[in-house]
Design a protein around this motif. Structure first.
Motif, mmCIF file in Angstrom:
data_model
loop_
_atom_site.group_PDB
_atom_site.id
_atom_site.type_symbol
_atom_site.label_atom_id
_atom_site.label_comp_id
_atom_site.label_asym_id
_atom_site.label_seq_id
_atom_site.Cartn_x
_atom_site.Cartn_y
_atom_site.Cartn_z
ATOM 1 N N GLY A 1 -11.636 -18.530 5.907
ATOM 2 C CA GLY A 1 -11.032 -17.691 4.875
ATOM 3 C C GLY A 1 -10.150 -18.488 3.938
ATOM 4 O O GLY A 1 -10.368 -19.676 3.719
ATOM 5 N N THR B 1 -7.609 -16.003 9.834
ATOM 6 C CA THR B 1 -8.612 -16.782 9.088
ATOM 7 C C THR B 1 -9.500 -17.594 10.030
ATOM 8 O O THR B 1 -9.818 -18.753 9.778
ATOM 9 C CB THR B 1 -7.979 -17.694 8.003
ATOM 10 O OG1 THR B 1 -6.989 -18.554 8.588
ATOM 11 C CG2 THR B 1 -7.360 -16.864 6.897
ATOM 12 N N SER C 1 -9.717 -22.762 10.987
ATOM 13 C CA SER C 1 -8.520 -22.738 10.157
ATOM 14 C C SER C 1 -7.381 -23.413 10.903
ATOM 15 O O SER C 1 -7.394 -23.493 12.139
ATOM 16 C CB SER C 1 -8.143 -21.292 9.810
ATOM 17 O OG SER C 1 -7.007 -21.235 8.980
#
Length: 302
Positions: free
Chosen positions: A271, A9, A240
């Protein structure tokens, strides 16, 4: 030295294989590799080393009550931040690490099966799932339980982009986090995370800082939703943070007194990950982090 670039992510890593534990990594080398202008560029550096071949890994196994001949993790995830400092744990990094081990032929993992991984925060169990990998992160806890119980916060956080300090709640996921609630996405967007937020008092070993906005609605079909940005120790803002996503979900549950919601979707700039809480008999809660991992390219450091 052969390396692989990977991300989970958007949290990106340089990974190297060192089964025999012969690579001598120092902070200067790691910092140079992780430099985004003069090196490969990454949020962190991960060395895959056989646990029995590394002095620190053997000490960690001993602390866990395991010897090198026990049914113990074969692989130690030696994780370093971009500034070269050693870190306890990285939830996104564990997923990238296991994906790397499989690609290198160093481990096998069928869907539904589990693989133990040794980290500085203890042994983490990774399961292959349809969305990628699910990591057993262990239990979460308050860094200052007394203040957390009394007022739901234990610190004040100052950050560029906000005029006034905001209350923060510090949570341990094996590494330290301080979570700050914000009212809306516009406030989240205007934060300047190029410089580290100031946390007073600062947890003993420093802290990662997460800024969280609740979903609207917060809970849909029994699952919670939050958005998050993060400033990581020794790195800066990242797309992330796996342990940070777990801490953000845990803090949100504390604030809204809604521990009946056990599954949380955490949206980060890179994400979406899923955080799941499972109650234990002793009143603590185990945390599982699920999400994808991607190998980007391989190369040679010269």
């Amino acid at each position: 030295m052969q390396f692989t670039k990977a991300h989970a992510t958007g949290n990106d890593f340089v990974l190297v294989s060192d089964p025999a534990g012969v690579q001598d990594l120092d902070a200067t080398f790691v910092t140079a590799v992780c430099d985004r202008h003069l090196g490969v560029g990454a949020d962190g550096f991960i060395r895959a080393v056989a646990a029995h071949a590394d002095h620190e890994a053997r000490r960690l196994l001993s602390a866990a009550g395991l010897g090198s001949d026990d049914a113990a993790p074969v692989w130690f995830m030696d994780y370093r931040n971009a500034d070269g400092s050693a870190a306890e744990m990285c939830g996104n990094g564990v997923r990238a690490f296991v994906h790397f081990l499989i690609a290198e032929g160093l481990a096998e993992l069928s869907e539904g099966d589990e693989l133990p991984v040794l980290t500085r925060a203890g042994i983490k169990t990774v399961q292959k799932v349809p969305e990628g990998y699910a990591v057993g992160m262990g239990i979460w806890s308050f860094i200052d339980p007394e203040l957390a119980a009394e007022r739901g916060s234990d610190s004040l956080v100052k950050v560029a982009g906000l005029a006034d300090p905001r209350p923060g709640l510090s949570i341990s996921m094996g590494n330290p986090h301080t979570v700050v609630a914000l009212p809306d996405g516009r406030t989240l967007q205007r934060l300047d995370l190029h410089t580290a937020p100031t946390v007073e008092p600062t947890p003993p070993h420093g802290t990662n800082v997460e800024f969280v906005v609740p979903g609207d609605p917060l809970v849909t079909e029994g699952a919670g939703r939050v958005r998050m940005r993060v400033h990581e120790r020794g790195v800066g803002e990242t797309l992330s943070c796996g342990t940070g996503a777990c801490a953000a979900a845990a803090a949100t549950r504390v604030w809204v007194a809604d521990d009946g919601v056990d599954t949380w979707s955490v949206e980060v700039p890179g994400g979406v990950v899923t955080v799941t809480f499972t109650p234990r008999a002793d009143g603590a809660e185990d945390v599982t982090l699920s999400g994808p991992a991607v190998l980007v390219y391989t190369g040679t450091l010269i």
